[in-house]
Design a protein around this motif. Structure first.
Motif, PDB file in Angstrom:
ATOM      1  N   VAL A  19      -5.242  12.648  -1.015  1.00  0.00           N
ATOM      2  CA  VAL A  19      -4.244  12.667   0.052  1.00  0.00           C
ATOM      3  C   VAL A  19      -2.951  13.264  -0.497  1.00  0.00           C
ATOM      4  O   VAL A  19      -2.490  12.888  -1.579  1.00  0.00           O
ATOM      5  N   GLY A  20      -2.358  14.196   0.242  1.00  0.00           N
ATOM      6  CA  GLY A  20      -1.167  14.884  -0.233  1.00  0.00           C
ATOM      7  C   GLY A  20       0.110  14.071  -0.080  1.00  0.00           C
ATOM      8  O   GLY A  20       0.167  13.100   0.696  1.00  0.00           O
ATOM      9  N   PRO A  21       1.159  14.449  -0.792  1.00  0.00           N
ATOM     10  CA  PRO A  21       2.423  13.697  -0.775  1.00  0.00           C
ATOM     11  C   PRO A  21       3.144  13.701   0.570  1.00  0.00           C
ATOM     12  O   PRO A  21       4.044  12.887   0.783  1.00  0.00           O
ATOM     13  N   THR A  22       2.768  14.619   1.486  1.00  0.00           N
ATOM     14  CA  THR A  22       3.461  14.688   2.773  1.00  0.00           C
ATOM     15  C   THR A  22       2.639  14.059   3.900  1.00  0.00           C
ATOM     16  O   THR A  22       2.893  14.326   5.088  1.00  0.00           O
ATOM     17  N   HIS A  23       1.697  13.201   3.571  1.00  0.00           N
ATOM     18  CA  HIS A  23       0.879  12.493   4.569  1.00  0.00           C
ATOM     19  C   HIS A  23       1.771  11.872   5.644  1.00  0.00           C
ATOM     20  O   HIS A  23       2.643  11.057   5.343  1.00  0.00           O
ATOM     21  N   THR A  60       4.582   7.764  14.344  1.00  0.00           N
ATOM     22  CA  THR A  60       4.873   6.496  13.681  1.00  0.00           C
ATOM     23  C   THR A  60       5.038   6.747  12.181  1.00  0.00           C
ATOM     24  O   THR A  60       4.742   7.830  11.678  1.00  0.00           O
ATOM     25  N   GLY A  61       5.505   5.747  11.462  1.00  0.00           N
ATOM     26  CA  GLY A  61       5.712   5.894  10.029  1.00  0.00           C
ATOM     27  C   GLY A  61       4.418   5.801   9.243  1.00  0.00           C
ATOM     28  O   GLY A  61       3.529   5.003   9.558  1.00  0.00           O
ATOM     29  N   SER A  62       4.294   6.619   8.210  1.00  0.00           N
ATOM     30  CA  SER A  62       3.122   6.604   7.331  1.00  0.00           C
ATOM     31  C   SER A  62       3.533   6.139   5.941  1.00  0.00           C
ATOM     32  O   SER A  62       4.713   6.100   5.602  1.00  0.00           O
ATOM     33  N   ASN A  63       2.528   5.823   5.121  1.00  0.00           N
ATOM     34  CA  ASN A  63       2.750   5.432   3.731  1.00  0.00           C
ATOM     35  C   ASN A  63       1.906   6.331   2.835  1.00  0.00           C
ATOM     36  O   ASN A  63       0.740   6.026   2.559  1.00  0.00           O
ATOM     37  N   PRO A  64       2.439   7.469   2.412  1.00  0.00           N
ATOM     38  CA  PRO A  64       1.645   8.400   1.595  1.00  0.00           C
ATOM     39  C   PRO A  64       1.107   7.772   0.311  1.00  0.00           C
ATOM     40  O   PRO A  64      -0.033   8.058  -0.088  1.00  0.00           O
ATOM     41  N   ARG A  65       1.894   6.932  -0.338  1.00  0.00           N
ATOM     42  CA  ARG A  65       1.434   6.310  -1.587  1.00  0.00           C
ATOM     43  C   ARG A  65       0.218   5.437  -1.337  1.00  0.00           C
ATOM     44  O   ARG A  65      -0.790   5.526  -2.054  1.00  0.00           O
ATOM     45  N   VAL A 114      -1.421   6.541 -11.871  1.00  0.00           N
ATOM     46  CA  VAL A 114      -0.033   6.591 -12.349  1.00  0.00           C
ATOM     47  C   VAL A 114       0.713   7.744 -11.687  1.00  0.00           C
ATOM     48  O   VAL A 114       1.883   7.608 -11.290  1.00  0.00           O
ATOM     49  N   TRP A 115       0.048   8.885 -11.567  1.00  0.00           N
ATOM     50  CA  TRP A 115       0.666  10.071 -10.945  1.00  0.00           C
ATOM     51  C   TRP A 115       1.064   9.786  -9.502  1.00  0.00           C
ATOM     52  O   TRP A 115       2.172  10.132  -9.070  1.00  0.00           O
ATOM     53  N   TYR A 152       4.753   9.661  -5.167  1.00  0.00           N
ATOM     54  CA  TYR A 152       4.588   9.555  -3.713  1.00  0.00           C
ATOM     55  C   TYR A 152       5.588   8.583  -3.098  1.00  0.00           C
ATOM     56  O   TYR A 152       5.849   7.510  -3.650  1.00  0.00           O
ATOM     57  N   ARG A 153       6.075   8.943  -1.934  1.00  0.00           N
ATOM     58  CA  ARG A 153       6.935   8.046  -1.183  1.00  0.00           C
ATOM     59  C   ARG A 153       6.117   6.915  -0.547  1.00  0.00           C
ATOM     60  O   ARG A 153       4.925   7.075  -0.267  1.00  0.00           O
ATOM     61  N   GLU A 154       6.795   5.812  -0.288  1.00  0.00           N
ATOM     62  CA  GLU A 154       6.147   4.701   0.400  1.00  0.00           C
ATOM     63  C   GLU A 154       6.215   4.856   1.912  1.00  0.00           C
ATOM     64  O   GLU A 154       5.448   4.199   2.632  1.00  0.00           O
TER      65      GLU A 154
END
Length: 447
Positions: free
Chosen positions: A12-16, A34-39, A401-402, A407-409
């Motif tokens: 899953v990419g960082p801009t999910h 709505t809000g997503s949680n990429p991490r 770890v990466w 990734y943003r929450e």
């Protein structure tokens, strides 16, 4: 010659984010803006990969694509440096900006159609990246998909790569989500089943509410390009009613593995008669597991993504179903799966549930996140020589770890105008290509 099926899952990419871009995808529409949680999304996908690896199944990793797609924004008139382009698009065309930020490449079941060497006249593994013309945010993907697949599967003596089919609805191709393969064993020649929703024949039945995404003409073209052996291909039509109910791809209502086909009775235009067509094309017994409307309604099947589960061969020959947790909390889906496992007439002996709610809220279940690639041992070794994309414990640890670092929450629609998101995403992907030993695969790395 020994061969095994490897599930190559998309990270899953960082801009999910939830932009509600996919027409006909009910879950994506319901959760739009709505809000997503990429991490959390990336960690959930990685945990699924790790579970299969722990079960003794070879598991591959495919990197996400770079987003936002700045080149797309420039092509439609936004100019200046990259931050200026994003700012202009956010003000003048926010829907377009959301499309250019989409992390939809995570659903690699739409990345390509793959035919193993056992099925092809030249004994090579053939890849055709999907052209994905029906949805703007997905139509951006084919060039990068092609580059990634050519990088990972690079040895010409084993792998044959084709360009995406010509863009346009005539050859509309959505990849392996509309492709199934039946066989006695992964090493044996199989029957490749191409499922289409529309064709150039104006008399053919069509859905009335949502567009059919896969064309018969695309299926026929891919079967020719892949040099599928004579008598080893079958073209069948999705039910238009199923498409209108929200089954935008065949894998929403059907999944196969070896000689087992698990499907809902509403999946195909020919209904139950499809079993006769498939059985006639195979010289070995096929085990059909059909869910009736009385067992689980098509509405429940689509909302739980029961048939978007993964049907997997375990070491030793037994099979398991890896289903989304939404099936566990739905009585009809859970009871149906329990009956499947209890039935000694089929090789499915267990079901496990996996939490992929971040993906599910955008309309993608376990099977959407993986591209199935059958490889002989020499072909598998060629992949491992050229990259580090096969999951093991050290790679899992590094990827975890990466993700936690980069990734943003949370991402909500206004966050897409934040110039820092572009920089964060590129920093993450630059680190990822080093972890996976892929070199410079993104355009921003080559500038």
């Amino acid at each position: 010659m020994n061969a095994a099926e490897i599930n190559f899952d998309g990270l899953v990419g960082p801009t999910h984010n939830y932009s509600g871009l996919a027409v006909g995808n009910i879950a994506a529409a319901e959760n739009a803006l709505t809000g997503s949680n990429p991490r959390e999304a990336a960690l959930q996908g990685l945990a699924k990969m790790k579970r299969l690896s722990d079960l003794g199944i070879r598991q591959g990793v495919l990197p996400p694509q770079s987003r936002p797609a700045i080149d797309m924004l420039r092509k439609v008139g936004f100019a200046g440096d990259e931050i200026s382009v994003i700012s202009q698009a956010a003000a003048a065309a926010p829907v377009l900006l959301r499309a250019c930020y989409s992390a939809s490449s995570m659903w690699v079941a739409n990345a390509a159609t793959v035919s193993p060497g056992a099925d092809t006249d030249d004994a090579k593994v053939h890849f055709t990246p999907a052209n994905l013309p029906s949805q703007l945010h997905r139509s951006i993907e084919p060039p990068a998909t092609s580059a990634i697949l050519r990088k990972i599967f690079s040895e010409e003596r084993y792998f044959e790569h084709h360009d995406p089919l010509p863009a346009g609805l005539y050859f509309a191709d959505e990849g392996a989500a509309n492709h199934m393969r039946l066989c006695q064993d992964h090493a044996d020649t199989g029957l490749e089943i191409f499922v289409f929703g529309r064709s150039a024949d104006r008399t053919a039945p069509r859905p009335l509410k949502f567009p059919a995404r896969q064309s018969l003409e695309a299926c026929e073209a891919i079967s020719r390009l892949h040099k599928i052996k004579a008598g080893k291909k079958l073209f069948i039509q999705q039910s238009p009613a199923a498409i209108d109910a929200g089954a935008f791809h065949n894998d929403v209502l059907a999944v196969s593995n070896c000689n087992v086909l698990l499907y809902h009775e509403a999946a195909f235009d020919d209904g139950w008669e499809i079993e006769e067509k498939i059985a006639a094309a195979c010289d070995y017994p096929i085990q059909f597991i059909r869910a009736t409307e009385s067992e689980i309604s098509i509405v429940e099947a689509i909302s739980t993504y029961l048939f978007n589960s993964q049907l997997i061969s375990l070491p030793g020959g037994e099979m398991m179903v890896l289903a989304p947790v939404e099936c566990e909390s739905c009585d009809s889906a859970r009871i149906f799966l329990e009956h499947v496992v209890q039935d000694a007439a089929n090789p499915i002996t267990r079901v496990e549930y996996v939490n992929l709610r971040q993906s599910m809220k955008n309309g993608g279940g376990p099977a959407c996140l993986r591209l199935r690639v059958v490889l002989a041992e020499a072909e598998f070794e060629a992949v491992t020589r050229m990259s580090r994309v096969i999951l093991d414990q050290p790679l899992y640890n590094e990827l975890k770890v990466w993700i936690e670092k980069n990734y943003r929450e949370r991402i909500s629609p206004p966050d897409l105008a934040d110039p820092l998101l572009l920089r964060e995403s590129r920093t993450a992907l630059d680190e990822l290509t080093a972890i996976l030993s892929l070199g410079s695969i993104y355009d921003f790395q080559k500038v």
